[in-house]
Scaffold this active site. Structure first.
Site, PDB file in Angstrom:
ATOM      1  N   LYS A 191       0.782  -1.283  -0.168  1.00  0.00           N
ATOM      2  CA  LYS A 191      -0.125   0.103  -0.100  1.00  0.00           C
ATOM      3  C   LYS A 191       0.644   1.343   0.012  1.00  0.00           C
ATOM      4  O   LYS A 191       1.473   1.717   1.068  1.00  0.00           O
ATOM      5  CB  LYS A 191      -0.982   0.048   1.200  1.00  0.00           C
ATOM      6  CG  LYS A 191      -2.108   1.158   1.075  1.00  0.00           C
ATOM      7  CD  LYS A 191      -2.626   1.843   2.342  1.00  0.00           C
ATOM      8  CE  LYS A 191      -1.633   2.518   2.806  1.00  0.00           C
ATOM      9  NZ  LYS A 191      -1.590   4.229   1.888  1.00  0.00           N
ATOM     10  N   GLU A 267       9.954   1.212  10.275  1.00  0.00           N
ATOM     11  CA  GLU A 267      11.246   2.156   9.985  1.00  0.00           C
ATOM     12  C   GLU A 267      10.450   3.593  10.101  1.00  0.00           C
ATOM     13  O   GLU A 267       9.621   3.781   9.276  1.00  0.00           O
ATOM     14  CB  GLU A 267      11.544   1.977   8.759  1.00  0.00           C
ATOM     15  CG  GLU A 267      12.383   0.697   8.298  1.00  0.00           C
ATOM     16  CD  GLU A 267      13.688   0.318   8.559  1.00  0.00           C
ATOM     17  OE1 GLU A 267      14.391   1.523   9.082  1.00  0.00           O
ATOM     18  OE2 GLU A 267      14.131  -0.498   8.654  1.00  0.00           O
ATOM     19  N   CYS A 302      13.858  10.965   5.970  1.00  0.00           N
ATOM     20  CA  CYS A 302      13.609  10.490   7.387  1.00  0.00           C
ATOM     21  C   CYS A 302      15.059  10.633   8.184  1.00  0.00           C
ATOM     22  O   CYS A 302      14.896  10.790   9.278  1.00  0.00           O
ATOM     23  CB  CYS A 302      13.384   9.039   7.546  1.00  0.00           C
ATOM     24  SG  CYS A 302      14.385   8.073   6.414  1.00  0.00           S
ATOM     25  N   GLU A 400      10.502  16.167  14.624  1.00  0.00           N
ATOM     26  CA  GLU A 400      10.725  15.952  13.254  1.00  0.00           C
ATOM     27  C   GLU A 400       9.861  16.807  12.361  1.00  0.00           C
ATOM     28  O   GLU A 400       8.625  16.750  12.524  1.00  0.00           O
ATOM     29  CB  GLU A 400      10.417  14.292  12.797  1.00  0.00           C
ATOM     30  CG  GLU A 400      10.776  14.134  11.465  1.00  0.00           C
ATOM     31  CD  GLU A 400      10.505  12.627  11.218  1.00  0.00           C
ATOM     32  OE1 GLU A 400       9.176  12.413  11.406  1.00  0.00           O
ATOM     33  OE2 GLU A 400      11.384  11.957  10.244  1.00  0.00           O
TER      34      GLU A 400
HETATM   35  P1  NAD Z   1       2.596   8.195   7.520  1.00  0.00           P
HETATM   36  O1  NAD Z   1       2.943   7.509   8.869  1.00  0.00           O
HETATM   37  O2  NAD Z   1       1.644   9.445   7.822  1.00  0.00           O
HETATM   38  O3  NAD Z   1       2.407   7.282   6.553  1.00  0.00           O
HETATM   39  C1  NAD Z   1       3.197   6.169   6.117  1.00  0.00           C
HETATM   40  C2  NAD Z   1       1.993   5.267   5.488  1.00  0.00           C
HETATM   41  O4  NAD Z   1       1.447   4.843   6.612  1.00  0.00           O
HETATM   42  C3  NAD Z   1       1.233   5.869   4.605  1.00  0.00           C
HETATM   43  O5  NAD Z   1       1.097   4.864   3.392  1.00  0.00           O
HETATM   44  C4  NAD Z   1      -0.007   5.971   5.173  1.00  0.00           C
HETATM   45  O6  NAD Z   1      -1.258   5.657   4.415  1.00  0.00           O
HETATM   46  C5  NAD Z   1       0.017   4.821   6.086  1.00  0.00           C
HETATM   47  N1  NAD Z   1      -1.003   5.011   7.287  1.00  0.00           N
HETATM   48  C6  NAD Z   1      -1.162   6.517   7.648  1.00  0.00           C
HETATM   49  N2  NAD Z   1      -2.312   6.302   8.973  1.00  0.00           N
HETATM   50  C7  NAD Z   1      -2.321   5.107   9.070  1.00  0.00           C
HETATM   51  C8  NAD Z   1      -3.281   4.021   9.956  1.00  0.00           C
HETATM   52  N3  NAD Z   1      -4.050   4.559  10.745  1.00  0.00           N
HETATM   53  N4  NAD Z   1      -3.181   2.784   9.557  1.00  0.00           N
HETATM   54  C9  NAD Z   1      -2.549   2.225   8.736  1.00  0.00           C
HETATM   55  N5  NAD Z   1      -1.428   3.028   7.956  1.00  0.00           N
HETATM   56  C10 NAD Z   1      -1.582   4.161   7.842  1.00  0.00           C
HETATM   57  O7  NAD Z   1       4.115   8.956   7.165  1.00  0.00           O
HETATM   58  P2  NAD Z   1       4.396   9.853   5.904  1.00  0.00           P
HETATM   59  O8  NAD Z   1       4.022  11.275   6.309  1.00  0.00           O
HETATM   60  O9  NAD Z   1       3.790   9.386   4.859  1.00  0.00           O
HETATM   61  O10 NAD Z   1       5.763   9.920   5.865  1.00  0.00           O
HETATM   62  C11 NAD Z   1       6.739  10.476   6.607  1.00  0.00           C
HETATM   63  C12 NAD Z   1       7.372   9.791   7.562  1.00  0.00           C
HETATM   64  O11 NAD Z   1       7.858   8.796   7.229  1.00  0.00           O
HETATM   65  C13 NAD Z   1       8.320  10.430   8.522  1.00  0.00           C
HETATM   66  O12 NAD Z   1       8.096  10.431  10.036  1.00  0.00           O
HETATM   67  C14 NAD Z   1       9.518   9.959   8.184  1.00  0.00           C
HETATM   68  O13 NAD Z   1      10.623  10.193   8.984  1.00  0.00           O
HETATM   69  C15 NAD Z   1       9.279   8.597   7.865  1.00  0.00           C
HETATM   70  N6  NAD Z   1      10.273   7.922   7.009  1.00  0.00           N
HETATM   71  C16 NAD Z   1      11.098   6.935   7.567  1.00  0.00           C
HETATM   72  C17 NAD Z   1      11.969   6.216   6.720  1.00  0.00           C
HETATM   73  C18 NAD Z   1      12.994   5.269   7.441  1.00  0.00           C
HETATM   74  O14 NAD Z   1      13.423   4.205   6.947  1.00  0.00           O
HETATM   75  N7  NAD Z   1      13.064   5.180   8.728  1.00  0.00           N
HETATM   76  C19 NAD Z   1      12.041   6.243   5.509  1.00  0.00           C
HETATM   77  C20 NAD Z   1      11.245   7.513   4.838  1.00  0.00           C
HETATM   78  C21 NAD Z   1      10.292   8.067   5.834  1.00  0.00           C
END
Ligand code: NAD
Ligand code: MN
Length: 498
Positions: A191, A267, A302, A400
């Site tokens: 997804k 992650e 990230c 962040e």
């Molecule tokens: P997010 O957590 O809002 O969303 C990530 C994914 O989770 C999306 O596909 C979203 O649709 C899904 N999601 C959101 N709410 C959900 C729920 N209640 N239940 C199930 N799935 C849900 O994050 P974002 O805003 O898309 O991305 C930014 C974040 O990602 C930042 O915190 C960044 O640090 C992190 N990030 C981490 C890494 C790593 O490898 N550690 C890499 C890239 C990004």
């Protein structure tokens, strides 16, 4: 790639036909509900495509397709060399469609197409190739038992892997999860983030073209609270690989406890420190990379080096260097090769970043950027923004932000720098700049982070594991260690007449 013009990219963009349906069991299909959501280009607000809005019903279909494929062995029991050949073909197909793959991410989430075509899209091909090449080179074990006993320790695929990914590197995040999971013989239900589903859908089509059998690689675009949650709570998903925010990573741990105790590999977020010591000889290189470390990909990284700790004796001079670099990295049309920074992923993220910036104006010393920008009167743009003399416990330095906002914090001693660097709920990455070898090693030892880069930032390769400590999550993407997430150790014990 510098020979491409804005016109070239605009012409290519005009010719793309977006894949906008879910990819389930080898076919593009509408959502069961018939619903769609808009995929928006944040550089100009235009709707690129109406994409199938999957929810629990579609996730059920995709997981069932993945399970059928896994059970009948069409992929999971394919000879390793054959699986390898198919994933190598996929890597070639990504390269053959490099401009399109790069454009999909650039249009969908605002990153510079020049970066997407030199970093993201070739990276995706490379990671598929790297994991494919590993498939027929990893050997299992024979345990040291006595005569009469033969104990085999083998790695077996888990079954159906759910992957939920963020929008900052849409193609590469989809790749990091699926390349290793598929190479290990699993089925995948991916997804992608609702802000940027388009490259994952095209990737699924290329995988099928390469020969990945039906049902093995499924993509269900949709929202987190519906499609994402359905994957997290699914009773027939064996493992959930997540990249995204710490808050949602914690939710996936809960979903697992509420359902089938599936493995969860989060992650998550970061607030990575970058330490500049006065004994670093090339401060210009340090400044170049410090700017890259926070402004690359609009700071939507990230592991972004968002906390810059500078030894006080060089602080003022270093702040000047950073201001100069910020001025040289102003945002522009993501398709224009002359632009130095792209658009923020969407309106909500832009507003969130600007709230931090407005707060920071009251508590810290704004020295660059600080106002939202528009390109041709449109879009979600934030210029490189720098706050100097930020207090270590200011939200600017603690939370962040996930945007192009840098906090500079002076320090007086090595101990103080290390203590402040480690004083974070996150532990994803850290950088150190010094030409004193003992200091480099001593400080690296003490920094609590998944990756410590010395005299560079964000060191990353297919050969080295990537992941976090503390609330940056656990589990590792990339390298052979990534297979740990997608395989189980199995013991087969055979008695024989000795
Ligand atoms: P997010 O957590 O809002 O969303 C990530 C994914 O989770 C999306 O596909 C979203 O649709 C899904 N999601 C959101 N709410 C959900 C729920 N209640 N239940 C199930 N799935 C849900 O994050 P974002 O805003 O898309 O991305 C930014 C974040 O990602 C930042 O915190 C960044 O640090 C992190 N990030 C981490 C890494 C790593 O490898 N550690 C890499 C890239 C990004
Ligand atoms: Mn979008």
């Amino acid at each position: 790639m510098l020979d491409h013009t804005l016109e070239d990219w605009r012409n290519r963009a005009a010719q793309i036909s977006f894949r906008n349906k879910a990819f389930i069991d080898g076919k593009f299909v509408d959502a069961v509900s018939g619903k769609t959501f808009d995929s928006i280009n944040p550089a100009n607000g235009q709707v690129l495509a109406q994409v199938a809005e999957c929810d629990a019903a579609d996730v059920d279909l995709a997981v069932a397709a993945g399970r059928r494929a896994f059970e009948d062995g069409r992929w999971s029991r394919m000879a390793p060399g054959d699986r390898k050949a198919i994933l190598l073909k996929l890597a070639d197909l990504i390269r053959a469609n490099l401009y399109e793959m790069a454009l999909l991410d650039s249009l969908d989430m605002g990153k510079l197409v020049t970066d997407a075509v030199t970093v993201d899209a070739p990276g995706s091909a490379h990671f598929f190739q790297w994991h494919a090449e590993a498939i027929d080179k990893i050997y299992d074990e024979v345990a040291p038992t006595g005569p009469g006993d033969l104990a085999l320790v083998s790695r077996v695929p888990l079954g159906v892997i759910g992957a939920v990914t963020p929008w900052n590197f849409p193609l590469d995040m989809a790749t990091w999860k699926s390349a290793a999971a598929l190479a290990a013989g699993n089925s995948v239900v991916l997804k992608p983030a609702e802000q940027s589903p388009l490259s994952a859908l095209r990737l699924a089509e290329l995988a099928a073209e390469a020969g990945v059998p039906d049902g093995v690689f499924n993509v269900v675009p949709g929202f987190g609270q519906t499609a994402g949650q359905a994957l997290g709570l699914h009773m027939d998903v064996d493992c959930l690989a997540f990249t995204g925010s710490t808050m949602i990573g914690k939710k996936f741990m809960e979903y697992s406890g509420q359902s089938n105790l599936k493995q969860v590999w989060p992650e998550t977020g970061g607030k990575s420190p970058n330490l500049i010591f006065a004994d670093c000889e090339n401060l210009d290189a340090a400044a170049d990379m410090a700017a890259f470390g926070i402004f690359f990909n609009q700071g939507e990284v990230c592991s972004a080096n968002s906390r810059l700790y500078v030894e006080r004796s060089i602080k003022d001079a270093f702040v000047e260097k950073m201001i100069a670099r910020a001025e040289g990295m102003q945002p522009g049309d993501p398709l224009d090769p002359a632009s130095k920074m792209g658009a923020i992923v969407d309106e909500k993220q832009t507003e969130g970043i600007m709230r931090f910036v407005e707060g920071g104006k009251k508590t810290a010393n704004l020295v660059a950027g600080g106002e939202r920008a528009y390109v041709d009167g449109k879009g979600c743009f934030v210029p490189p923004t720098i706050f100097a003399d930020v207090a270590h416990d200011d939200p600017l330095a603690r939370d962040e932000i996930f945007g192009p906002v840098l906090s500079i914090i002076p320090f007086d001693s090595e101990d103080e720098a290390v203590t402040m660097a480690n004083d974070s709920v996150y532990g994803l990455a850290a950088s150190v700049w010094t030409d004193n070898l003992s200091r480099a090693l001593r400080v690296s030892d003490k920094l609590f982070a998944g990756t410590v880069s010395v005299n560079t930032v964000d060191a990353l390769s297919a050969q080295t594991p990537f992941g976090g400590m503390k609330q940056s999550g656990f589990g590792r993407d990339l390298s052979l260690h990534s297979f740990d997430k997608y395989t189980a150790l199995k013991t087969t014990w055979i008695k024989y007449q000795s």
